[in-house]
Write a protein that holds these residues in place. Structure first.
Motif: not given
Length: 611
Positions: A189-190, A198-199, A206-210, A256-257
């Motif tokens: 949760w952020e 929520r992730y 979380y980093v990838l999803a964000k 993305l990376i």
């Protein structure tokens, strides 16, 4: 079944809204990590969930007979009460001494604390570990932890992560320790701008999803801007000509990376550092060092020889009290060696961030405090102003004009670190630089250090930060030497664990040699019970076990491919909520199958390990 429900909860601190119309729930078995900026509302959220804070509006409900345990950042103990009474809550000695789980918690968290001593005699770190031990010994349906890794070393943090992962309790944890988040959390949760995003997954997920959400939002904004430009053009020119429709390619989050370069240009930084420092930085030659100065305190180094070279980025690891800070003070010249010699390069321009906060004028403004060192500094290939660097480390807007005396401990630490960097040192010694920093500020600090050319020696219990900024690790293992760790933190934990295990085996064998069955002593190699358990397996049974292990590995590969395909499909269906729900259900099922197969594989691997 939900253990806790929040319905339209809002809360403000003064004029600042921390939570605005938040609705969420915690289910049985949830393992949730809470992240966000300092002051953004994380502690407020968990305080409302635990019932220690009433929201301004909205409704909070707990399931009937909910057993909840909470570790807050403030622990109130009766100063005259013995530690044993606080932790064990009146349990009889035969009750807790006969419980292996309780003994393990006491040994891991309070092994160096006299349980008969009063709480008033404890240090801040010992008080924190006492509160954590008391919580873990109890039985709970939901455990709420606010910064549980504070005052724990890397070894204790790894143990705590394993302990929490084995418990059946639901877990809600606020922490800035990103490795710990990945180890214990299955959801994140952020808390941001009054909402709770929520992730699924721990910190890495979380980093990838964000990042994927940001990419989709950017694509949507670009589409909106394109439509606006077309609309304006149509208004000016009349009906538009026929054009082909734009095609947007949507990739999985991993894309993305895919083409992201390494965080640091290692060779370039090394060349630049060598030009600034020459060949010699610190050479330790046959050095003996005690923590309290010559002949005083515990022995840290015993006739140790080690070389710190130009451009080295070293993480220094060890248990609390092993002497890490003493080694940094030796390098900085604030303590002297008992014997031997420390050779310092002539061109060394050193900056040392210690754990004490000092040298800051409480009457000055934040920006003035930095600009009195230097107004501009070159980091990597870019020149930064003092104001720009302050913004990167969390001092945004009016915060740069705050008076230093009004800053919190974390803010003062950030300010002190920034002053050191502005002085353009070529050697940085950092002792626990991550204390009181939130995750967003930590990533900015890491990015800043990526472009800094020089020799870096960092002491930190934040495993993620350590592995992120250091290229290699060195440990104080209690043998008086600086030991290289090619395998990093994992190797350190393995060596610590194997050292403990060897000591235990040696003690057991010397205490009761006759207790070992003869069939387990064949060959005198002392290989232990696991190998003895497989000693009776026939060659055919071993072949069958290996065949089954290979089958499980192939099944894991297929499940991993299916998992990756589902992630890609979810990224492509970002706007179709019905399809996303179906894909998410498939992903959960695949994850459950994968976990089952992994457990089977681990059981077989353990049986074969001794062979």
């Amino acid at each position: 079944m939900n253990l806790v429900n929040l319905e339209s909860v809002s809360h403000a601190f003064g004029l600042k809204p921390l939570l605005a119309d938040v609705s969420l729930g915690i289910e049985q078995g949830d393992r949730i990590g809470v992240v966000g900026r300092n002051g953004g509302g994380k502690t407020t959220l968990i305080s409302i969930i635990s019932g220690t804070l009433r929201p301004d509006s909205g409704r909070v409900t707990h399931t009937r007979n909910l057993r909840m345990g909470m570790l807050s950042q403030r622990d109130e103990f009766d100063p005259d009460m013995p530690v044993k009474d606080i932790v064990l809550a009146g349990r009889a000695e035969h009750e807790w001494a006969g419980d292996a789980a309780i003994r393990e918690i006491l040994a891991r968290l309070l092994g160096d604390v006299d349980l008969a001593s009063p709480a008033g005699a404890l240090s801040g770190g010992e008080r924190r570990r006492t509160a954590l031990a008391r919580l873990l010994i109890g039985e709970h349906d939901l455990i709420v932890l606010d910064e549980p890794t504070n005052h724990l070393d890397i070894e204790a943090i790894a143990w705590l992560a394993g302990h929490l992962s084995r418990r059946r309790s639901a877990l809600l944890v606020v922490t800035h320790d990103r490795w710990f988040l990945d180890a214990v959390a299955t959801r994140t949760w952020e808390v941001v701008d009054g909402t709770v995003e929520r992730y699924e997954g721990g910190y890495a997920a979380y980093v990838l999803a964000k990042a994927e959400r940001a990419r989709l939002a950017q694509a949507a904004e670009e589409r909106r801007q394109n439509l606006m430009r077309k609309e304006i053009a149509w208004l000016r020119r009349g009906p538009p000509a026929r054009t082909s429709k734009p095609k947007f390619r949507i990739n999985a989050a991993e894309a993305l990376i895919a083409n992201e370069p390494p965080p640091r240009e290692t060779v370039e930084l090394l060349n630049f550092a060598s030009a600034r420092l020459g060949k010699t930085v610190f050479d330790l030659e046959d050095v003996t060092l005690h923590a309290g100065g010559p002949g005083a305190g515990p022995l840290v180094l015993d006739h140790s020889t080690y070389q710190f070279g130009p451009g080295d980025r070293i993480g220094l690891i060890g248990v609390n009290g092993s002497g890490k800070s003493s080694v940094l003070r030796l390098l900085s010249g604030t303590v002297t060696e008992d014997s031997g010699r420390v050779v310092r390069g002539r061109t060394v321009r050193l900056a040392h961030l210690s754990q004490e906060l000092h040298d800051l004028d409480p009457s000055r403004r934040v920006l003035e405090t930095v600009e009195e060192v230097r107004k501009y500094v070159q980091v990597g290939k870019k020149e930064w102003s003092a104001s720009q660097l302050l913004e990167r480390l969390g001092f945004r807007g009016e915060a740069q004009w705050k008076v230093v005396g009004d800053l919190s401990g974390g803010e003062r630490r950030r300010l002190q670190l920034l002053r050191l960097i502005m002085d353009e040192p070529n050697v940085l010694l950092l002792d626990e630089p991550t204390n009181d920093l939130d995750i967003e500020t930590l990533t900015e600090l890491e990015d800043l250090l990526d472009g800094w050319a020089g020799t870096l020696v960092v002491v930190s219990h934040d495993r993620y930060f350590l592995e992120r900024v250091a290229d290699r690790c060195v440990a104080l293992l209690g043998d008086g030497r600086l030991s290289m760790l090619p395998g990093g933190v994992d190797e350190y934990l393995e060596r610590r664990a194997s050292g403990t295990a060897l000591s235990a085996r040696a003690a057991a064998s010397s205490a009761a040699p006759a207790a070992v069955p003869a069939e387990q002593r064949q060959g005198g190699d002392g290989q232990g019970a696991d190998q003895a358990a497989t000693a009776g397996l026939s060659a055919k049974e071993l072949r069958e076990l290996r065949k089954e292990l290979n089958r499980l590995e192939r099944q894991l590969d297929k499940l991993g491919e299916r998992e990756a395909a589902l992630h890609a499909d979810m990224a492509g269906a970002a706007g179709d909520f019905t399809r996303l729900a179906a894909l998410d259900a498939d992903l959960r099922e695949v994850g459950a199958q994968k976990e089952t197969v992994e457990l089977e594989w681990m059981e077989l691997a353990e049986r074969l390990e001794g062979q």
